[in-house]
Scaffold this active site. Structure first.
Site, PDB file in Angstrom:
ATOM      1  N   CYS A   2     -79.375  24.017  10.569  1.00  0.00           N
ATOM      2  CA  CYS A   2     -80.339  24.958  10.027  1.00  0.00           C
ATOM      3  C   CYS A   2     -81.751  24.480  10.319  1.00  0.00           C
ATOM      4  O   CYS A   2     -81.972  23.525  11.049  1.00  0.00           O
ATOM      5  CB  CYS A   2     -80.148  25.079   8.511  1.00  0.00           C
ATOM      6  SG  CYS A   2     -78.450  25.443   8.022  1.00  0.00           S
ATOM      7  N   ASP A 101     -70.566  21.887   2.666  1.00  0.00           N
ATOM      8  CA  ASP A 101     -70.960  20.495   2.492  1.00  0.00           C
ATOM      9  C   ASP A 101     -72.282  20.381   1.734  1.00  0.00           C
ATOM     10  O   ASP A 101     -72.577  19.342   1.144  1.00  0.00           O
ATOM     11  CB  ASP A 101     -71.052  19.775   3.836  1.00  0.00           C
ATOM     12  CG  ASP A 101     -71.949  20.475   4.850  1.00  0.00           C
ATOM     13  OD1 ASP A 101     -72.313  21.641   4.615  1.00  0.00           O
ATOM     14  OD2 ASP A 101     -72.274  19.872   5.883  1.00  0.00           O
ATOM     15  N   ILE A 294     -73.781  22.130  34.032  1.00  0.00           N
ATOM     16  CA  ILE A 294     -74.832  22.699  34.878  1.00  0.00           C
ATOM     17  C   ILE A 294     -74.815  21.970  36.215  1.00  0.00           C
ATOM     18  O   ILE A 294     -74.699  20.745  36.262  1.00  0.00           O
ATOM     19  CB  ILE A 294     -76.210  22.533  34.213  1.00  0.00           C
ATOM     20  CG1 ILE A 294     -76.373  23.527  33.067  1.00  0.00           C
ATOM     21  CG2 ILE A 294     -77.337  22.722  35.213  1.00  0.00           C
ATOM     22  CD1 ILE A 294     -76.488  24.963  33.505  1.00  0.00           C
TER      23      ILE A 294
END
Length: 632
Positions: A2, A101, A294
């Protein structure tokens, strides 16, 4: 995963509108939900904001800020062993209304206060408001996987996952710290605890910041240090036992990082670190792990074919993207937004692109960062020890003194060699110090301090960083282990982890770093140097373990760095960008850079001179950042 943001305003002039601005600018870190809470205290106003990327417990019961009694938390990260901690809390009488959590961390803090982090296996940056104790506590994980900045000035504390939040607060002064800018030119990143702005700091890994709601007075406390881990007595285990324990810790760490309620994948570069993650995880499941690579059209930089061979051997569900200069250009002008502090690692472009590739399939991606630091993979470790041990100390001192009398630009033949003047200055400094850890500091610099002065347009002071620990390393067992400890506290946290966090978060996926499980770090810190580099083989332990899963014939090949082919792109596609942003007018307009000296460097490069392209890349990145954050 977050984004968090907040403030303590002792002038009590900040409110929810400001908090929303600070929080919502982090929407890319948390597109699934948002929460805001302001609290009025007799001495101050507190704001806590949260943007949520739902990984565990996707329901609304994981909403933040989350409250319990006098406590309120905003949390960025993951506690992988939260179920075990929850069981322990339940034995103490705690009940739970969610499967997150965050709730476990909050109630664990209620019982154990900041000691709860000692029980956590994971990555985290969180803020706890404790109204009973009248304090706010900011905490960052042991390795520094998750970022946390804070600003303290004019009776106002700001904190956030990224610097861009601070620009949303009217009392934030975006005044460049020229001493930090000098560090950036030297290293291509700004070492903790400094940041590009004055009065603005990175909370150091393994630390917490405690702030009194009555008096302010922020105070730092260290709860975990990698130096302590490296200062413990060495293990007595033989090689077989070390390999067995290390593999068991790797298996546990990797398995924990698969805890998720959303799809998980692995970044597979083709090197030993990421291969170990993919191999061990694939061996432990019947389903096919998703892997992502990549590649480049420029063959000398491309490892996609090797990564594909590894993926085919392991049986993963492999995805690749071969990128070119046009793809790089599409990312270039996004970099200052993604990395809102000057940051010029030359693999920011491929890391951002591989994150974009992964985001089409998964919400969590595991990487191999940390492997070189804890298993001793970089050649700079060998060089640092070799340069300071091959000659007697007295000879080193005399050689350094003699070099100080010579201008390297006037040495025939050698002055035409690649980056010779810089390398000459570094060797002079290395022999003057005679210490491997100082040698690594100079090796890690793209420009020396004196060169940085040359390119700066203003005088600077020398900041001490974790490269300058010196006497604090005396308790560490072995020259190599001392270098690993310093690299863990510098290049790993302030370069590699920043690169991965911002790149993954820019496309709203969670990057996880399983090799930085603190249990693995603490064990390997006690393993003798001789087992980390054995028979002139760097990363001996990890390579031995990986060869159990992938044949040596597939793995052993000349290593290509995971970097962008800037030397090729600067000749053509990026040339106009260099010419524009590094023009004398643009450089001088900052008031910080000596335009004439940089122009001379650029002209030498474009005329075929043996100039390090990284010096120019650092300057270009700073100019791009300056235009985005200082001119608007």
């Amino acid at each position: 995963m977050c984004g968090i943001a907040g403030f303590i305003d002792f002038s009590r002039r900040s409110g929810e509108e400001i908090l929303r601005g600070m929080t919502d600018v982090l929407q890319h870190r948390g597109p699934n939900d948002a929460g805001y809470k302001t609290v009025e205290h007799p001495s101050c106003t507190i704001g806590l904001g949260h943007r949520r990327l739902s990984i565990l417990d996707l329901s609304s019961s994981g909403h933040q800020p989350m409250e319990f009694g006098a406590l309120t938390i905003i949390f960025n990260g993951e506690v992988y062993n939260y179920k075990e901690i929850r069981k322990e809390l339940e034995q103490h009488g705690y009940t739970f209304s969610s499967g997150s959590d965050t709730e476990v961390l909050l109630k664990g803090y209620d019982l154990w206060q900041e000691k709860v982090v000692d029980k956590c296996i994971g990555m985290f940056a969180f803020a706890i408001l404790d109204q009973a104790r009248e304090e706010l506590v900011l905490v960052r994980d042991r390795a520094g996987v998750k970022p946390l900045y804070y600003y303290w000035q004019n009776n106002t504390l700001l904190f956030a996952s990224e610097l861009k939040s601070f620009h949303q607060h009217p009392r934030f002064r975006k005044e460049i710290d020229v001493n930090s800018l000098s560090l950036f030119l030297q290293y291509s990143y700004i070492p903790a605890p400094y940041s590009i702005f004055k009065d603005t700091w990175k909370l150091k890994p393994g630390h917490l910041l405690r702030v009194s709601l009555k008096h302010g007075n922020p105070s730092l406390e260290c709860y975990w240090s990698v130096l302590n881990a490296y200062s413990q007595p060495l293990v007595k285990d033989n090689e077989e036992e070390v390999l067995r324990k290390t593999e068991a810790l790797l298996q546990s760490a990797y398995k924990y990082r698969m805890v998720s309620d959303v799809p998980v994948g692995v970044f597979l570069s083709g090197g030993y670190d990421s291969t170990s993650v993919a191999a061990i995880l694939q061996a432990g499941t019947a389903s096919r792990i998703k892997t992502f690579t990549i590649g480049y059209k420029e063959q000398q930089f491309d490892e996609s074919a090797e990564a594909k061979k590894i993926a085919m051997h392991l049986g993963t569900d492999h995805h690749e993207w071969i990128v070119g200069p046009a793809d790089a250009l599409s990312v270039l002008h996004k970099l200052p937004e993604i990395y809102d502090e000057p940051f010029a690692d030359n693999s920011t472009v491929p890391t951002t692109l591989v994150s974009l590739l992964a985001s089409k399939e998964v919400k969590v991606a595991l990487g191999g960062d940390g492997g070189d630091e804890i298993f001793a993979g970089y050649n700079k470790f060998n060089q640092s020890i070799g340069y300071t041990s091959r000659m007697p100390r007295a000879v080193q001192v005399m050689a350094s003194a003699a070099m100080g009398l010579v201008n390297p630009e006037h040495i025939p033949y050698f002055n035409k060699k690649y980056n010779f003047a810089t390398r000459f200055e570094k060797m002079k400094l290395i022999w003057h110090s005679g210490k491997p850890e100082m040698a690594m500091k100079y090796i890690s610099q793209y420009v020396t301090e004196s060169e940085a002065d040359h390119y700066m347009g203003v005088p600077v002071e020398r900041y001490k960083t974790n490269f300058d620990l010196n006497g604090n390393l005396t308790a560490v067992n072995g020259k190599l282990n001392r270098l690993l400890a310093v690299d863990y506290m510098t290049f790993l946290v302030d370069n590699n982890l920043v690169k991965m966090d911002r790149a993954t978060m820019s496309v709203s996926i969670e990057g996880r770093e399983p090799m930085l499980d603190h249990r693995l770090v603490e064990y390997l810190a006690k393993v003798p140097d001789a087992l980390k580099t054995k028979n002139n083989i760097n990363k001996y332990l990890l390579k031995t373990i990986v060869h159990k899963y992938v044949p040596r014939s597939i793995m052993e090949r000349p290593k290509k760095p995971f970097i962008a082919p800037l030397t090729e792109w600067f000749k053509d596609e990026l040339k106009s960008q260099m010419d524009h942003y590094l023009s004398a007018d643009n450089l001088n307009s900052t008031g910080l850079i000596n335009g004439a000296n940089v122009q001379a460097l650029l002209q030498r490069y474009q005329q075929g001179g043996k100039v390090s392209h990284q010096k120019l890349w650092n300057l270009l990145v700073f100019q791009l950042w300056y235009e985005r954050w200082m001119k608007k």
